[in-house]
Design a protein around this motif. Sequence first.
Motif, PDB file in Angstrom:
ATOM      1  N   UNK A   1     -35.440  -4.083   1.175  1.00 50.27           N
ATOM      2  CA  UNK A   1     -36.954  -4.499   0.874  1.00 50.27           C
ATOM      3  C   UNK A   1     -37.890  -3.454   1.956  1.00 50.27           C
ATOM      4  N   UNK A   2     -38.950  -3.507   1.512  1.00 50.35           N
ATOM      5  CA  UNK A   2     -40.304  -2.776   2.276  1.00 50.35           C
ATOM      6  C   UNK A   2     -39.910  -1.653   2.923  1.00 50.35           C
ATOM      7  N   UNK A   3     -39.379  -0.583   2.393  1.00 56.81           N
ATOM      8  CA  UNK A   3     -38.878   0.667   2.973  1.00 56.81           C
ATOM      9  C   UNK A   3     -40.261   1.437   2.802  1.00 56.81           C
ATOM     10  N   UNK A   4     -40.496   2.203   4.033  1.00 58.67           N
ATOM     11  CA  UNK A   4     -41.788   3.010   3.869  1.00 58.67           C
ATOM     12  C   UNK A   4     -41.767   3.920   2.854  1.00 58.67           C
ATOM     13  N   UNK A   5     -43.163   4.039   2.441  1.00 61.60           N
ATOM     14  CA  UNK A   5     -43.507   4.800   1.316  1.00 61.60           C
ATOM     15  C   UNK A   5     -43.291   6.129   1.602  1.00 61.60           C
ATOM     16  N   UNK A   6     -43.577   6.773   2.897  1.00 55.73           N
ATOM     17  CA  UNK A   6     -43.690   8.052   3.175  1.00 55.73           C
ATOM     18  C   UNK A   6     -42.227   8.838   3.271  1.00 55.73           C
ATOM     19  N   UNK A   7     -41.479   7.910   3.440  1.00 56.30           N
ATOM     20  CA  UNK A   7     -39.885   8.587   3.663  1.00 56.30           C
ATOM     21  C   UNK A   7     -39.131   8.497   1.942  1.00 56.30           C
ATOM     22  N   UNK A   8     -39.523   9.620   1.242  1.00 52.05           N
ATOM     23  CA  UNK A   8     -38.776   9.673  -0.014  1.00 52.05           C
ATOM     24  C   UNK A   8     -37.245  10.044   0.297  1.00 52.05           C
ATOM     25  N   UNK A   9     -36.641   9.398  -0.898  1.00 47.54           N
ATOM     26  CA  UNK A   9     -35.090   9.500  -0.724  1.00 47.54           C
ATOM     27  C   UNK A   9     -34.438  10.586  -1.161  1.00 47.54           C
ATOM     28  N   UNK A  10     -34.433  11.708  -0.396  1.00 41.07           N
ATOM     29  CA  UNK A  10     -34.191  13.065  -1.132  1.00 41.07           C
ATOM     30  C   UNK A  10     -32.471  13.212  -1.261  1.00 41.07           C
ATOM     31  N   UNK A  11     -31.794  12.172  -0.451  1.00 44.26           N
ATOM     32  CA  UNK A  11     -30.382  11.996  -0.951  1.00 44.26           C
ATOM     33  C   UNK A  11     -30.080  11.687  -2.108  1.00 44.26           C
ATOM     34  N   UNK A  12     -30.774  10.783  -2.841  1.00 42.99           N
ATOM     35  CA  UNK A  12     -30.783  10.284  -4.125  1.00 42.99           C
ATOM     36  C   UNK A  12     -30.771  11.229  -4.985  1.00 42.99           C
ATOM     37  N   UNK A  13     -31.681  12.331  -4.763  1.00 38.07           N
ATOM     38  CA  UNK A  13     -32.003  13.484  -5.586  1.00 38.07           C
ATOM     39  C   UNK A  13     -30.759  14.421  -5.843  1.00 38.07           C
ATOM     40  N   UNK A  14     -30.226  14.658  -4.321  1.00 41.56           N
ATOM     41  CA  UNK A  14     -29.251  15.930  -4.324  1.00 41.56           C
ATOM     42  C   UNK A  14     -28.122  15.182  -4.636  1.00 41.56           C
ATOM     43  N   UNK A  15     -27.635  13.924  -4.483  1.00 45.20           N
ATOM     44  CA  UNK A  15     -26.350  13.239  -4.663  1.00 45.20           C
ATOM     45  C   UNK A  15     -26.261  12.775  -6.259  1.00 45.20           C
ATOM     46  N   UNK A  16     -27.200  12.162  -6.806  1.00 52.11           N
ATOM     47  CA  UNK A  16     -27.104  11.533  -8.147  1.00 52.11           C
ATOM     48  C   UNK A  16     -28.003  12.187  -8.992  1.00 52.11           C
ATOM     49  N   UNK A  17     -29.367  12.269  -8.815  1.00 51.88           N
ATOM     50  CA  UNK A  17     -30.300  12.602  -9.874  1.00 51.88           C
ATOM     51  C   UNK A  17     -30.005  14.297 -10.428  1.00 51.88           C
ATOM     52  N   UNK A  18     -29.993  15.042  -9.711  1.00 50.60           N
ATOM     53  CA  UNK A  18     -29.662  16.622  -9.989  1.00 50.60           C
ATOM     54  C   UNK A  18     -28.330  16.569 -10.689  1.00 50.60           C
ATOM     55  N   UNK A  19     -27.469  16.297 -10.083  1.00 49.17           N
ATOM     56  CA  UNK A  19     -25.993  16.470 -10.755  1.00 49.17           C
ATOM     57  C   UNK A  19     -26.077  15.703 -12.227  1.00 49.17           C
ATOM     58  N   UNK A  20     -26.529  14.612 -12.357  1.00 50.72           N
ATOM     59  CA  UNK A  20     -26.510  13.992 -13.573  1.00 50.72           C
ATOM     60  C   UNK A  20     -27.440  14.778 -14.661  1.00 50.72           C
ATOM     61  N   UNK A  21     -28.625  15.426 -14.100  1.00 55.92           N
ATOM     62  CA  UNK A  21     -29.446  16.053 -14.959  1.00 55.92           C
ATOM     63  C   UNK A  21     -28.635  17.362 -15.626  1.00 55.92           C
ATOM     64  N   UNK A  22     -27.957  18.003 -14.493  1.00 51.33           N
ATOM     65  CA  UNK A  22     -27.509  19.384 -14.839  1.00 51.33           C
ATOM     66  C   UNK A  22     -26.101  18.901 -15.934  1.00 51.33           C
ATOM     67  N   UNK A  23     -25.840  17.919 -15.711  1.00 53.64           N
ATOM     68  CA  UNK A  23     -24.515  17.528 -16.806  1.00 53.64           C
ATOM     69  C   UNK A  23     -25.199  17.101 -18.284  1.00 53.64           C
ATOM     70  N   UNK A  24     -26.492  16.432 -18.109  1.00 53.89           N
ATOM     71  CA  UNK A  24     -26.908  16.254 -19.478  1.00 53.89           C
ATOM     72  C   UNK A  24     -27.603  17.062 -20.167  1.00 53.89           C
ATOM     73  N   UNK A  25     -28.231  17.867 -19.376  1.00 57.52           N
ATOM     74  CA  UNK A  25     -28.960  19.287 -19.912  1.00 57.52           C
ATOM     75  C   UNK A  25     -28.498  20.596 -19.005  1.00 57.52           C
ATOM     76  N   UNK A  26     -27.498  21.181 -19.549  1.00 57.62           N
ATOM     77  CA  UNK A  26     -27.176  22.286 -18.906  1.00 57.62           C
ATOM     78  C   UNK A  26     -28.280  23.181 -18.457  1.00 57.62           C
ATOM     79  N   UNK A  27     -29.407  23.171 -19.043  1.00 53.30           N
ATOM     80  CA  UNK A  27     -30.442  24.348 -18.708  1.00 53.30           C
ATOM     81  C   UNK A  27     -31.104  23.964 -17.296  1.00 53.30           C
ATOM     82  N   UNK A  28     -30.844  22.428 -16.848  1.00 47.09           N
ATOM     83  CA  UNK A  28     -31.380  22.013 -15.799  1.00 47.09           C
ATOM     84  C   UNK A  28     -30.367  22.207 -14.559  1.00 47.09           C
ATOM     85  N   UNK A  29     -29.479  22.992 -14.754  1.00 48.50           N
ATOM     86  CA  UNK A  29     -28.695  23.805 -13.411  1.00 48.50           C
ATOM     87  C   UNK A  29     -29.658  24.522 -12.495  1.00 48.50           C
ATOM     88  N   UNK A  30     -30.603  25.019 -13.170  1.00 45.96           N
ATOM     89  CA  UNK A  30     -31.603  25.816 -12.127  1.00 45.96           C
ATOM     90  C   UNK A  30     -32.625  24.542 -12.045  1.00 45.96           C
TER      91      UNK A  30
END
Length: 390
Positions: free
Chosen positions: A275-304
């Motif tokens: 709860x109540x995490x500061x809004x000025x600290x974006x979760x970059x690890x979530x993007x690197x570890x989860x979001x980007x790999x998933x996007x690249x799998x679902x839409x191959x053009x998203x590898x870039x």
Amino acid sequence: MSSKVVIVGGGVIGSSIAYFLRLSDPSVSVTVIERDPTYARSSSALSAASIRQQFSTPLSVQMSLFGIEFLRSIGERLEIDGTKPSIDLHEGGYLFLATPAGHATLRENHALQKRLGADISLLDKDALQARFPWLNTEDLVAGAYGESGEGWFDGYGLVQALRKKAQALGARFIAADVTALRRDGKHVTQVQTADGEVYACDFVVNAAGAWSRKIAQMAGIDLPVFARRRSIFNVTSPARLEQCPLLIDPSGVYFRPEGNSFICGTSPSADNDPDDLPLDEVDHALFDDVIWPTLAHRVPQFEALRVQNCWSGYYEYNVLDQNAIIGYHPDVDNCIFANGFSGHGLQQGPATGRGVSELILHGGYTTLDLDSLSFARVLENRPIVEKNVV
């Protein structure tokens, strides 16, 4: 004698309630107290601002059906002196994807949505590939696509349009921080702010979003709503995706077009969602570890992909069942709660505003019955199970 209504929170929920109250009965005195009139940290302004009917519970579908009706007619509804607001509504559709494990649930949800009048198509694997040739369908069996009535819009624009129209109808907006609710038995009699002002009330509405738990505590109520941070990433890509909807991967990762780029995100795992995490600290690890790999799998053009911008906003997260809590608490007979929307506040705001105004003016719901969202289910531990949580 006219009633005095004080609304704590002037985001989409509070402003919608103020609008419907003054529209329905101009004799009602409406005061909205908003701690930050710039909305710099409000969920309304920081969300991905989208609307869907693809829920698994009838009431959520019905609330969003009214929501899209309201958004489509916002120019006429919220016009002021000939000036019609625009929220850039784009009905690009939601696309929920299913692997074999989720196929039965997708079919069940689709049957419910169609029965209630939502314009959703159920597409098999071949139909998905034909309609969205850029999509990797190897591990999919089906998808549900909103042909109309689903999409995205300018959330900040909606809040401003509701606020300005409510003001034009006579609602008063005060920039202040509420510090106390004064009770006399089961009745809240006054709302006090940090600047020492005191506002008498016949009704008080808690529409304080991510800060609603604090307001509830001032009335002696334990509200199971907490501020949960959600990070959103704006990415650029050379990908050219024709007829791109708001896509929900079976993993929960989502993306949608945003001009010439895309925005994307997902909810963190339950063990990494305090709860109540500061809004000025974006979760970059979530993007690197989860979001980007998933996007690249679902839409191959998203590898870039390249992150162009990112931000975080709060979900006012109802830990019982991630559905809104709307209505009275039995211990306080004139305090109405409109909290815990868990990411659905913008799309359910119009139905909530209309419903809460009916509770105040008529003592009950006269259009869409929201009673199943009452505080009683919290006190009795009767969660509403929503299968399409995003």
